[in-house]
Structures are given as structure tokens and as C-alpha cells.
Design a protein around this motif. Structure first.
Motif, PDB file in Angstrom:
ATOM      1  N   THR A 121      34.849   7.246 -26.527  1.00 46.57           N
ATOM      2  CA  THR A 121      33.985   6.903 -25.392  1.00 46.57           C
ATOM      3  C   THR A 121      33.029   8.058 -25.102  1.00 46.57           C
ATOM      4  O   THR A 121      33.357   9.222 -25.334  1.00 46.57           O
ATOM      5  CB  THR A 121      34.812   6.625 -24.117  1.00 46.57           C
ATOM      6  OG1 THR A 121      35.610   7.780 -23.823  1.00 46.57           O
ATOM      7  CG2 THR A 121      35.716   5.428 -24.310  1.00 46.57           C
ATOM      8  N   LYS A 149      21.953  10.317 -25.933  1.00 45.70           N
ATOM      9  CA  LYS A 149      21.501   8.931 -25.801  1.00 45.70           C
ATOM     10  C   LYS A 149      22.170   8.052 -26.859  1.00 45.70           C
ATOM     11  O   LYS A 149      22.647   6.959 -26.573  1.00 45.70           O
ATOM     12  CB  LYS A 149      19.979   8.872 -25.956  1.00 45.70           C
ATOM     13  CG  LYS A 149      19.342   7.636 -25.352  1.00 45.70           C
ATOM     14  CD  LYS A 149      19.401   7.685 -23.840  1.00 45.70           C
ATOM     15  CE  LYS A 149      18.744   6.460 -23.217  1.00 45.70           C
ATOM     16  NZ  LYS A 149      18.874   6.454 -21.748  1.00 45.70           N
ATOM     17  N   GLY A 152      25.718   7.200 -26.166  1.00 47.00           N
ATOM     18  CA  GLY A 152      25.955   6.231 -25.097  1.00 47.00           C
ATOM     19  C   GLY A 152      26.213   6.843 -23.742  1.00 47.00           C
ATOM     20  O   GLY A 152      26.789   6.191 -22.856  1.00 47.00           O
ATOM     21  N   ASP A 154      25.747   7.667 -20.067  1.00 52.07           N
ATOM     22  CA  ASP A 154      25.087   6.858 -19.044  1.00 52.07           C
ATOM     23  C   ASP A 154      23.979   7.604 -18.313  1.00 52.07           C
ATOM     24  O   ASP A 154      22.933   7.036 -18.004  1.00 52.07           O
ATOM     25  CB  ASP A 154      26.110   6.367 -18.008  1.00 52.07           C
ATOM     26  CG  ASP A 154      27.032   5.295 -18.570  1.00 52.07           C
ATOM     27  OD1 ASP A 154      26.585   4.547 -19.460  1.00 52.07           O
ATOM     28  OD2 ASP A 154      28.190   5.214 -18.135  1.00 52.07           O
TER      29      ASP A 154
END
Length: 210
Positions: A121, A149, A152, A154
């Protein structure tokens, strides 16, 4: 960069000579930096604004510290279109490179029913520090923001010191906007690192600083 003249004598202790280069002598700065970080941690925006006034000779407030959409729009008008094209082309190449580094989650089970695997993650929020002054490199903006980016992340928060006019270099703003920075703040130095590390009223605490 320090040049070392090669002679029969200097080659004998070239490593020792290189290690004596002044950039490696950070001891005299440690106390000053520690003081800045401690004040930003304890006083938040108050210290952040004071150090910006002291070191960058710029007055920032909670209302002016963040770069506005209007300032980014203005930056596009000030940057040569050919440089914008180069930034966009570089962006494609850098993104393509980092996409190959992506790690995927995976899961499997053994014959006895045990589930094994890993879940990958992205961090929620990262801070990107971009130097200012005379040395302005849009490429460093791209190479620091794009990996986050692609991963992922945020929320990508960028800090960079303003010029004496209180504005950020236009090419830096264009590169940051093209790369996908979510927030850009006009602050530099150790005080900016402290703000990203501890959080202030104006700048959010991040999970990682690059």
C-alpha cells in the motif's frame, strides 16, 4: 566541488585528502538546525513565519504561504513554451521508468489452508522539499514527485523557498503542477523540513520527506 592536484605525494593520501572536504564538516551547523527544528515543533506557524522572515527576507502568513491556483496559472504564462514541452516529455519518461518499479500485492495458500502473502500500500502523505535560490532544477521536482504519484500516494505536499518578491520560481511551479503536487508551500530551509516532519497550523505532517 574541490579539486585535488595529483602528485606523487598526494596520491599516497588521496582518500584522506578527499575526506577533509568542507561539505563533510556539518558539526558546526547541528546546533543551529536543532534549534530551528525544536522551535518549529513547539511553536508551529509562529516559528515557521519568523524563520522565513529571518532567512529568506520574506513575510508569509497563513493566508499567503500556500501557492494559489492563480499563481500556478501565472507561472505558465511566464515559462517559455519550449521548456513546458520539455517538462511534459521528461514527465512521460520518468513515469515510465518508475512504473516498472511497482510492487504488487500477492497472496497464496498452502495445502493445509495457511494463507501467505504481502499487501503493498502507498503512504497517505509525502513531503517533497525542492531547493530554491539561483539553482532551479525542474527535473528534480519531477524526479521526486512522480515516484510518489506512481506509487499511489494520496497527498503530495511540496515546499520550496520563495524569492525576495515572495514568489516561487515559475518553472518550479509548472513542473510541480504537471507532476501532480497537491499542495505547494512557500517555505524553505530547515524550518520547512521541521514543518513537514511535525506539522504546523498551515502545513500538514507527512509520512515521509524526500
Amino acid at each position: 566541488m574541490r579539486k585535488v592536484k595529483l602528485t606523487k605525494e598526494s596520491t599516497k593520501d588521496i582518500l584522506e585528502t578527499l575526506l577533509k572536504r568542507s561539505p563533510n564538516n556539518y558539526g558546526k551547523y547541528e546546533d543551529a538546525v536543532a534549534n530551528i527544528l525544536a522551535k518549529v515543533k513547539a511553536e508551529g506557524d509562529t516559528a515557521l513565519f519568523a524563520f522565513t522572515r529571518e532567512f529568506d527576507k520574506v513575510e508569509v502568513t497563513k493566508d499567503t504561504i500556500r501557492v494559489t491556483p492563480e499563481e500556478i496559472e501565472e507561472a505558465y504564462k511566464l515559462v517559455d513554451p519550449s521548456l513546458i514541452d520539455v517538462i511534459k516529455k521528461a514527465l512521460v519518461n520518468i513515469r515510465s521508468y518508475h512504473e516498472k518499479q511497482l510492487q504488487n500485492s500477492w497472496f497464496t495458500s498452502t495445502t493445509d489452508g495457511t494463507m501467505l502473502g504481502q499487501k503493498v500500500t502507498a503512504l497517505n502523505c509525502v513531503g517533497v522539499y525542492v531547493p530554491g535560490g539561483k539553482a532551479v532544477y525542474p527535473s528534480s521536482v519531477l524526479m521526486n514527485i512522480v515516484p510518489a504519484k506512481v506509487a499511489g500516494v494520496d497527498r503530495i505536499v511540496m515546499t520550496t523557498p520563495p524569492g525576495k518578491d515572495g514568489k516561487v520560481n515559475p518553472s518550479t511551479l509548472v513542473a510541480a503542477n504537471e507532476a501532480g503536487a497537491n499542495e505547494i508551500y512557500k517555505v524553505g530551509g530547515a524550518q520547512a523540513i521541521g514543518a513537514l516532519a511535525y506539522g504546523t497550523e498551515s502545513i500538514p505532517k507527512v509520512d515521509k520527506i524526500v
